[in-house]
Design an enzyme around this catalytic site. Structure first.
Site: not given
Ligand code: NDP
Length: 499
Positions: A125, A210, A244, A268, A366
């Site tokens: 965590d 890049k 998009e 962006h 979108k």
């Molecule tokens: P998700 O909600 O799919 O995933 C978040 C992850 O964080 C999960 O694996 C979750 O694990 C983990 N997590 C949450 N709380 C904790 C904690 N306290 N300790 C450890 N792990 C934790 O989010 P996304 O993957 O969609 O997005 C992640 C980031 O990327 C964000 O900032 C988003 O804005 C950015 N982003 C995402 C894009 C996308 O297409 N998804 C595109 C561009 C940017 P668990 O489920 O076990 O809590």
């Protein structure tokens, strides 16, 4: 369509010109100075191992980078709050690595197998004081920590870390959105500055890969034909468009609190604008290029009244990209009362000598009828067209397409047939691309210690400063929220340059 000697496809529409007219000669590559080599990253730690970003974009990027042989050996560690077994994580990694191995056979395949064999998963965590620090102490440094976490969780994780917890050479990789306004971006910057130096912080902008940055800089600064005319004396307007067909794609929870202005323009399109508007950098090293970007953004603002300089809309039911879509407000997880826009347009002015009076129109939306990702530079008309010409008389336009990167020049030429008749001709070529996916390019920068592509702290704050008054005006409902049918070109009257 024909191939030029430099390998790019050259396309002629509406002309009988010989292909040689636009054939590029074999240019020597742009000189890229070699900065002092930073210590290679030994461990890539992905926080948020079970998340959407990790599975869909990050791991494929890691895989391509490893398979390409452009990075030295690394250990890949996934971490998250899920109670995953090492096998679960390895399955996830293996799945994406298999796809990359197909594109990069041979040595690339062996490199992927090595990383797969050594990868591990840690339950942590990251917001609990001491937990992430304890994990870091077990890993071989230097470490790149990728925060693929919800933004609030990333921020908390950084707050509970201290510089002493981080092995020498640690790099921090932060996803968008970086803060939610100037104050929060500044506060996050202050937290990060207490942990590592600025050039070890990578604020990710995967949109500006890049190759795209170098393609724009190469085009602008290696061609005498373009740069002397690249100013408000000769250019009427610049449009930067990211339309998009895609809609929410299961990201309602994030998107409904963001909207098109925050999601695309703030993060962006302002960066693209800065690369298009910047002055010539002395070198292609990160300091010079990022200084140039920051200078443009500091000079930029959206003029009042915002009812004239900005527009916003959201989609209603329709068909986009071959899929039937319901009204945005009826999508699961959407709160109509938030008034979130799915299409945004702002007119930014770069208030300096070069660009005074030139509108930079930034638009993104979108569920539109056509995918369109390009910058369109519209030149002013000629001062006088000799009497006697007739036919088409439209301004010269340069289109720079993104992903795949392309270049199209629209000119008026004589004929065919009647030489007094002007006709439109489009000269099109593909620009070079990188076999790495955008996230492969991002990670290449992180692992090799080159922050060229990363958003610098000051520019992250500037981008919020530019859009914040608009967001406040929209929040106060001083600009009407219009509607457009999904699959259309947007609300009527939102015409942009023909393309
Ligand atoms: P998700 O909600 O799919 O995933 C978040 C992850 O964080 C999960 O694996 C979750 O694990 C983990 N997590 C949450 N709380 C904790 C904690 N306290 N300790 C450890 N792990 C934790 O989010 P996304 O993957 O969609 O997005 C992640 C980031 O990327 C964000 O900032 C988003 O804005 C950015 N982003 C995402 C894009 C996308 O297409 N998804 C595109 C561009 C940017 P668990 O489920 O076990 O809590």
């Amino acid at each position: 369509m024909g191939n030029n000697r430099a390998g790019g496809a050259v396309h002629f529409a509406g002309t009988r010109w010989h292909a040689g007219i636009v054939t590029r000669t074999q240019n020597a590559p742009l000189p890229i100075p070699t900065p002092e080599k930073p210590t290679a990253i030994r461990t890539l730690l992905i926080l948020g191992a079970s998340g959407d970003l990790t599975g869909r974009l990050l791991l494929p990027g890691v895989a391509r980078l490893i398979a390409s042989g452009r990075t030295s050996a690394i250990t890949l560690v996934g971490a998250g709050s899920d109670d995953w077994t090492a096998e679960q994580w390895r399955d996830r990694v293996s799945h994406t690595f298999d796809d990359a191995a197909a594109s990069f056979p041979g040595e690339g395949k062996d490199a992927l197998s090595d990383v797969l064999a050594g990868t591990s998963y840690e339950k942590v965590d990251v917001t609990a004081p001491g937990e992430l620090a304890k994990l870091l102490a077990t890993l071989e440094g230097p470490i790149a920590i990728y925060f693929a976490l919800p933004p609030a969780v990333s921020q908390k994780a950084c707050e509970v870390l201290s510089a002493a917890d981080l092995p020498a050479g640690t790099r921090l990789v932060l996803e968008k959105p970086f803060g939610s306004d100037v104050a929060s971006a500044r506060s996050l910057n202050t937290t990060l500055a207490g942990l590592v130096p600025e050039d070890h912080i990578h604020r990710v902008d995967h949109f500006l890969g890049k190759s795209t940055v170098l393609n724009i800089l190469g085009l602008r600064f290696a061609n005498r034909l373009l740069e002397p005319l690249w100013n408000g004396d000769n250019i009427a307007k610049v449009e930067i468009i990211f339309d998009e067909e895609l809609a929410l794609e299961n990201r309602a929870r994030y998107y409904d609190t963001a909207g098109a202005l925050r999601d695309m323009i703030q993060s962006h399109l302002l960066q693209v604008m800065a690369v298009i508007a910047m002055d010539v950098p002395a070198t292609l090293m990160e300091r010079d290029v990022r200084d140039g970007i920051a200078t443009v953004l500091r000079a930029s603002s959206v003029p009042e009244p915002y009812g004239k300089s900005t527009r916003r809309a959201r989609y209603t039911a329709g068909t986009a990209g071959g899929r039937d879509l319901t009204n945005y407000v009826d999508e699961q997880g959407i709160d109509a009362a938030r008034g979130t826009e799915t299409l945004a347009e702002i007119d930014v002015r770069v208030n300096n000598w070069r660009w005074a009076g030139v509108p930079f129109i930034l638009r993104s939306g979108k569920a539109l009828g056509r995918k369109r990702k390009e910058a369109v530079i519209t030149y002013k008309p000629v001062p006088h067209l000799p009497t006697g010409f007739h036919g088409v008389d439209t301004p010269t336009r340069l289109h720079i397409g993104f992903g795949p990167d392309t270049l199209r020049l629209d000119l008026d030429v004589n004929g065919p047939g009647d030489l007094f008749t002007l006709n439109r001709v489009n000269l099109l070529t593909e620009l070079a691309s990188d076999a790495l996916l955008p996230y492969g390019e991002v990670l290449d920068g992180v692992l090799s210690g080159d922050p060229l592509l990363s958003v610098r702290g000051d520019t992250a704050e500037e981008c919020w400063r530019i859009v914040e008054p608009v967001l406040q005006a929209w929040q106060a409902d001083t600009v009407p929220l219009q509607e457009y049918q999904a699959g259309s070109a947007g609300p009527s009257g939102w015409d942009s340059s023909e393309s």
